[in-house]
Design an enzyme around this catalytic site. Structure first.
Site, PDB file in Angstrom:
ATOM      1  N   ARG A  76       0.841  -1.031   0.035  1.00 48.47           N
ATOM      2  CA  ARG A  76      -0.065  -0.030   0.043  1.00 48.47           C
ATOM      3  C   ARG A  76       0.807   1.335  -0.108  1.00 48.47           C
ATOM      4  O   ARG A  76       0.510   2.229  -0.464  1.00 48.47           O
ATOM      5  CB  ARG A  76      -1.104  -0.163   1.208  1.00 48.47           C
ATOM      6  CG  ARG A  76      -2.033   1.405   1.530  1.00 48.47           C
ATOM      7  CD  ARG A  76      -2.928   0.975   2.268  1.00 48.47           C
ATOM      8  NE  ARG A  76      -2.399   0.640   3.689  1.00 48.47           N
ATOM      9  CZ  ARG A  76      -1.803   1.305   4.711  1.00 48.47           C
ATOM     10  NH1 ARG A  76      -1.724   2.463   4.417  1.00 48.47           N
ATOM     11  NH2 ARG A  76      -1.616   0.556   5.655  1.00 48.47           N
ATOM     12  N   ASP A 205      -8.139  17.990 -15.652  1.00 47.59           N
ATOM     13  CA  ASP A 205      -8.556  16.709 -16.291  1.00 47.59           C
ATOM     14  C   ASP A 205      -8.089  16.753 -17.541  1.00 47.59           C
ATOM     15  O   ASP A 205      -9.037  17.159 -18.325  1.00 47.59           O
ATOM     16  CB  ASP A 205      -9.725  16.144 -15.576  1.00 47.59           C
ATOM     17  CG  ASP A 205     -10.115  14.831 -16.017  1.00 47.59           C
ATOM     18  OD1 ASP A 205      -9.465  14.161 -16.741  1.00 47.59           O
ATOM     19  OD2 ASP A 205     -11.018  14.091 -15.706  1.00 47.59           O
ATOM     20  N   LYS A 230      -8.233   4.909 -19.862  1.00 50.06           N
ATOM     21  CA  LYS A 230      -8.603   5.168 -21.218  1.00 50.06           C
ATOM     22  C   LYS A 230      -7.398   5.433 -22.169  1.00 50.06           C
ATOM     23  O   LYS A 230      -6.702   4.337 -22.164  1.00 50.06           O
ATOM     24  CB  LYS A 230      -9.165   6.763 -21.155  1.00 50.06           C
ATOM     25  CG  LYS A 230     -10.318   7.029 -19.968  1.00 50.06           C
ATOM     26  CD  LYS A 230     -11.293   6.084 -20.127  1.00 50.06           C
ATOM     27  CE  LYS A 230     -12.503   6.474 -19.335  1.00 50.06           C
ATOM     28  NZ  LYS A 230     -12.289   6.210 -17.771  1.00 50.06           N
TER      29      LYS A 230
END
Length: 414
Positions: A76, A205, A230
């Site tokens: 993590r 973004d 994407k």
């Protein structure tokens, strides 16, 4: 093979570590403790997948040293496979550091939660991705963040409208390089100038553009983020997000938050991003060329009332797109008048796939009002509306003549 060739036998690290005690262990313990010791000259071309959840330390002092100077303590906290992708993306973006998240929305929410708090004011572009809109309206507002939306389609001068919306408590200006799903383009440079003038943090973004076509930090933004699902991943097989920041101090803040919230990416998904990044330029070049030709075809078709593609001179904000991009990515929005026409068209296509998401090698199309920006996902009744006949089209790498042929066949059915 030469008889004199000596192929080395793998060695057991546990034998070296335990010495004579190893031979005294029970068989089940030997199995548990044993693992191959990598050869010192092993230098793989592709970064391996490091899937260990924890890392070995010989001494407490070594742990203390690593805990203050390395990510590699617990998965993590960091992972070599993940860090490899962060290094590559940060190199593309030209930032002080990048962080990978387990989704694009996790990356967006991390930024909002870290840099906004009760009493802060956020200026956000509208329309934006439905997940971002829902997070702003359902979570940020509930935590006492004040929000002003500036409509990029209705404002003739977006940067000026943003400046008029600034208040004494404005902490961040957030916008997309290409609006989801309408393909409207804000005045990126003008908005960044406004933010710099008023010393306000900016977050962009750039998912629809990809980091290959635009690097927001080089233009003056503070934070750049992407849904890696994407164009960065590029093969429709991974969910991930990334944040890159201009300031190392901001990177440290986000890193500490990531350790606390546990939103880091798995090494398996990071390995898929490593693969995707290798062909990012090739794919986006081909996709951009296909999209330009496809948009021109759609604009000439009598059954299409409007086409919104940043590379078309007819696009309302084409001049702003040209300021920051020399190619215009693969996202097209086009309107066929009614929801009935839009639904009939997507259901008539054979090559182009009817599905949400974007940025993969295959062409995808969806009806935003029914799907990505419908009532199920865009739950705020005061949020932006989507034209009923609008279709969001993600152009792929197929031969452009076949893409156009499939669209022509479907349009002829209307």
């Amino acid at each position: 093979m030469s008889k004199n060739f000596d192929w080395p036998v793998g060695s057991n690290e546990a034998k070296d570590r335990l010495g004579e005690r190893f031979s005294q262990l029970h068989l089940d313990t030997k199995i548990s403790a044993s693992h191959a010791k990598p050869l010192t000259n092993a230098d793989p071309v592709v970064v391996p997948i490091y899937h260990s959840s924890t890392y070995r330390f010989k001494t407490i002092a070594q742990f203390d040293e690593h805990n203050h100077g390395s990510n590699f303590v617990y998965r993590r906290c960091g992972n070599p496979t993940t860090e490899n992708v962060e290094v590559v993306i940060n190199e593309i973006e030209g930032g002080a550091g990048s962080l990978l998240y387990n989704s694009g929305l996790a990356a967006i929410s991390a930024v909002f939660l870290e840099f906004l708090g009760a009493g802060a004011h956020l200026i956000s572009m509208s329309p934006i991705y439905s997940g971002t809109s829902s997070f702003i309206n359902e979570t940020l507002k509930r935590f006492g963040v004040e929000v002003t939306f500036v409509d990029v389609e209705k404002e003739a001068n977006f940067a000026e409208a943003v400046e008029k919306a600034i208040k004494s408590n404005t902490k961040m200006i957030y916008f997309e390089t290409i609006a989801n799903p309408t393909m409207a383009v804000p005045d990126v440079l003008g908005t960044l100038e406004v933010a710099k003038k008023h010393k306000i943090l900016t977050c962009i973004d750039a998912t629809f553009s990809s980091p290959y076509l635009i690097q927001p930090l080089s233009l003056g933004a503070d934070i750049s983020l992407h849904s890696c699902s994407k164009y960065i991943g590029g093969h429709t097989d991974v969910i991930a997000g990334v944040v890159t920041v201009a300031s190392y101090d901001n990177w440290k803040k986000l890193k500490l938050q990531q350790l606390t919230t546990g939103s880091s990416l798995s090494p398996y998904d990071a390995a898929l991003l490593t693969r995707g990044l290798k062909t990012l330029a090739l794919r986006v070049d081909r996709i951009s060329e296909n999209a330009q030709k496809t948009a021109e075809f759609l604009e000439s078709h009598p059954k299409v009332s409007h086409v919104y593609y940043p590379g078309l001179e007819s696009h309302p904000q084409h001049r702003y797109a040209k300021q920051v991009m020399n190619k215009f990515s693969g996202m097209i929005a086009f309107d066929v008048g009614t929801a009935e026409n839009a639904i009939k068209l997507v259901e008539s296509l054979k090559l182009i796939i009817h599905a949400v998401s974007l940025g993969g090698t295959e062409s995808l199309i969806e009806h935003p009002l029914s799907m990505s920006h419908g009532k199920q996902l865009l739950r705020d009744s005061d949020g932006p509306t989507v034209a009923p006949g609008l279709l969001r089209f993600s152009v792929g790498i197929e031969n452009v003549e076949d893409i156009i042929g499939d669209l022509k066949h479907a349009l002829d059915q209307l």
